[in-house]
Design an enzyme around this catalytic site. Structure first.
Site, mmCIF file in Angstrom:
data_model
loop_
_atom_site.group_PDB
_atom_site.id
_atom_site.type_symbol
_atom_site.label_atom_id
_atom_site.label_comp_id
_atom_site.label_asym_id
_atom_site.label_seq_id
_atom_site.Cartn_x
_atom_site.Cartn_y
_atom_site.Cartn_z
ATOM 1 N N ASP A 31 -3.199 7.211 3.234
ATOM 2 C CA ASP A 31 -2.643 7.920 2.186
ATOM 3 C C ASP A 31 -2.497 9.311 2.585
ATOM 4 O OD1 ASP A 31 -4.700 9.659 0.859
ATOM 5 O OD2 ASP A 31 -5.617 7.924 0.396
ATOM 6 N N GLY A 36 -17.047 9.119 0.803
ATOM 7 C CA GLY A 36 -16.493 8.087 0.189
ATOM 8 C C GLY A 36 -16.051 7.023 1.500
ATOM 9 N N HIS A 84 -6.933 6.833 11.486
ATOM 10 C CA HIS A 84 -6.286 5.574 11.504
ATOM 11 C C HIS A 84 -4.797 5.527 10.956
ATOM 12 C CE1 HIS A 84 -10.637 3.955 10.134
ATOM 13 N NE2 HIS A 84 -10.378 4.364 11.651
ATOM 14 N N ARG A 106 0.844 -1.297 0.073
ATOM 15 C CA ARG A 106 -0.012 -0.019 0.008
ATOM 16 C C ARG A 106 0.938 1.163 0.099
ATOM 17 N NH1 ARG A 106 -5.603 0.191 0.884
ATOM 18 N NH2 ARG A 106 -6.483 -1.563 0.008
HETATM 19 N N1 APR Z 1 -16.376 8.455 -5.301
HETATM 20 C C1 APR Z 1 -17.037 8.292 -4.001
HETATM 21 N N2 APR Z 1 -17.327 7.041 -3.347
HETATM 22 C C2 APR Z 1 -16.690 5.885 -3.724
HETATM 23 C C3 APR Z 1 -15.828 5.796 -4.979
HETATM 24 C C4 APR Z 1 -15.773 7.161 -5.793
HETATM 25 N N3 APR Z 1 -14.988 7.155 -6.762
HETATM 26 N N4 APR Z 1 -15.400 4.507 -5.131
HETATM 27 C C5 APR Z 1 -15.829 3.762 -3.945
HETATM 28 N N5 APR Z 1 -16.732 4.662 -3.407
HETATM 29 C C6 APR Z 1 -17.204 4.237 -2.108
HETATM 30 C C7 APR Z 1 -17.781 2.972 -2.057
HETATM 31 O O1 APR Z 1 -19.115 2.881 -2.474
HETATM 32 C C8 APR Z 1 -17.666 2.625 -0.548
HETATM 33 O O2 APR Z 1 -19.123 2.795 0.151
HETATM 34 O O3 APR Z 1 -16.335 4.464 -0.972
HETATM 35 C C9 APR Z 1 -16.703 3.545 -0.028
HETATM 36 C C10 APR Z 1 -15.564 2.849 0.538
HETATM 37 O O4 APR Z 1 -15.788 2.010 1.430
HETATM 38 P P1 APR Z 1 -14.408 1.047 2.212
HETATM 39 O O5 APR Z 1 -13.820 0.268 1.007
HETATM 40 O O6 APR Z 1 -14.969 0.156 3.206
HETATM 41 O O7 APR Z 1 -13.717 2.180 3.003
HETATM 42 P P2 APR Z 1 -13.743 2.919 4.273
HETATM 43 O O8 APR Z 1 -15.068 3.292 4.608
HETATM 44 O O9 APR Z 1 -12.788 4.190 4.202
HETATM 45 O O10 APR Z 1 -12.911 1.805 5.327
HETATM 46 C C11 APR Z 1 -13.020 2.157 6.583
HETATM 47 O O11 APR Z 1 -11.722 0.304 7.218
HETATM 48 O O12 APR Z 1 -10.296 -1.411 6.569
HETATM 49 C C12 APR Z 1 -10.655 -0.247 7.289
HETATM 50 O O13 APR Z 1 -8.907 1.080 8.274
HETATM 51 C C13 APR Z 1 -9.769 0.724 7.156
HETATM 52 O O14 APR Z 1 -9.972 3.160 6.931
HETATM 53 C C14 APR Z 1 -10.650 2.075 6.548
HETATM 54 C C15 APR Z 1 -11.892 1.691 7.183
#
Ligand code: APR
Length: 232
Positions: A89, A170, A104, A55
């Site tokens: 990031d 997001g 985080h 990553r």
């Molecule tokens: N624009 C807007 N939203 C988006 C886009 C985009 N281009 N691409 C994806 N998404 C949305 C997805 O639909 C999803 O609901 O972003 C979300 C990403 O969700 P996760 O992958 O679960 O990420 P996140 O919510 O940041 O995860 C939370 O989990 O694994 C741990 O510590 C890690 O900080 C992370 C935490």
């Protein structure tokens, strides 16, 4: 107007940083919940380091219009804007945001399990390099794993208590405590807005939820907020 923005992996998706739970949500067959834990680090430190080293190496990407729009918002709101990110990031900072809390942790930081020191780190950790402070080969990624306490919670709670507007961008709403910020902000009188590709697990709690790409929704929302007479 005091604004708190929470960001998740979705804001960096258009920059080419993979999200955690989209697609099959697996990395080399592992769920992130199985890799990013203290127990996994004890059992399989090499696997955990490979995951985070990969990553970190993937950070050679650029901020996108959503990150830039939040930096532009900070230029106008100054101290009245706080960005709380779950992302590890550095794209908010590279877009120009300065008021960013990494709840985080950060990929570009290492923490020593021997002396507790934190150092900026750009290379790999998988070959167990010595800590710059104490020399012991006990550096781990300075990121918050499942089961660990997120950083900066006191400052985040104070900001949410004083917020007029809380915006979530997001994030899937699958991971607490961040998924609970909307309720906390609501309880303290904030308006709430969600900007996400699809409805999150907590969408129904927001006053308003907009679906689409962060690279389009965020600049449009910032323009709206900065329209004359809005962000006073
Ligand atoms: N624009 C807007 N939203 C988006 C886009 C985009 N281009 N691409 C994806 N998404 C949305 C997805 O639909 C999803 O609901 O972003 C979300 C990403 O969700 P996760 O992958 O679960 O990420 P996140 O919510 O940041 O995860 C939370 O989990 O694994 C741990 O510590 C890690 O900080 C992370 C935490």
């Amino acid at each position: 107007m005091k604004v708190v923005v929470l960001t998740g992996a979705g804001i960096s998706a258009e920059s080419g940083v993979p999200t955690f739970r989209d697609a099959d949500g697996l990395w080399e067959g592992h769920r992130v919940e199985d890799v990013a834990t203290p127990e996994a680090y004890v059992a399989q430190p090499h696997v955990v380091h490979r995951f985070f080293d990969a990553r970190r190496a993937a950070l050679a990407v650029e901020p996108n219009p959503a990150h830039h729009a939040l930096a532009r918002l900070e230029e106008h709101l100054g101290d009245d804007l706080l960005v709380v990110t779950q992302n590890i990031d550095d794209l908010h900072e590279r877009a120009g945001s300065t008021r960013v809390l990494h709840m985080h942790g950060e990929l570009l930081s290492a923490r020593c399990r021997a002396c507790g020191g934190r150092s900026r780190w750009v290379g790999d950790l998988g070959d167990f390099p010595p800590c710059p402070a104490c020399g012991v080969g006990a550096l781990r990624p300075d990121v918050v794993w499942f089961g660990e306490v997120p950083y900066e919670m006191d400052r985040i709670e104070v900001a949410l208590e004083g917020a007029d507007l809380f915006v979530s961008i997001g994030t899937s709403g699958a991971v607490y405590p961040a998924a609970g910020f909307v309720q906390y902000a609501l309880a303290h009188g904030a308006s709430t807005l969600e900007l996400n590709l699809q409805p999150s697990e907590v969408s129904l709690l927001f006053h308003e939820s907009r679906q689409g790409l962060a690279g389009e929704l965020v600049p449009a929302w910032v323009e709206e907020l900065l329209a004359p007479g809005r962000a006073q």
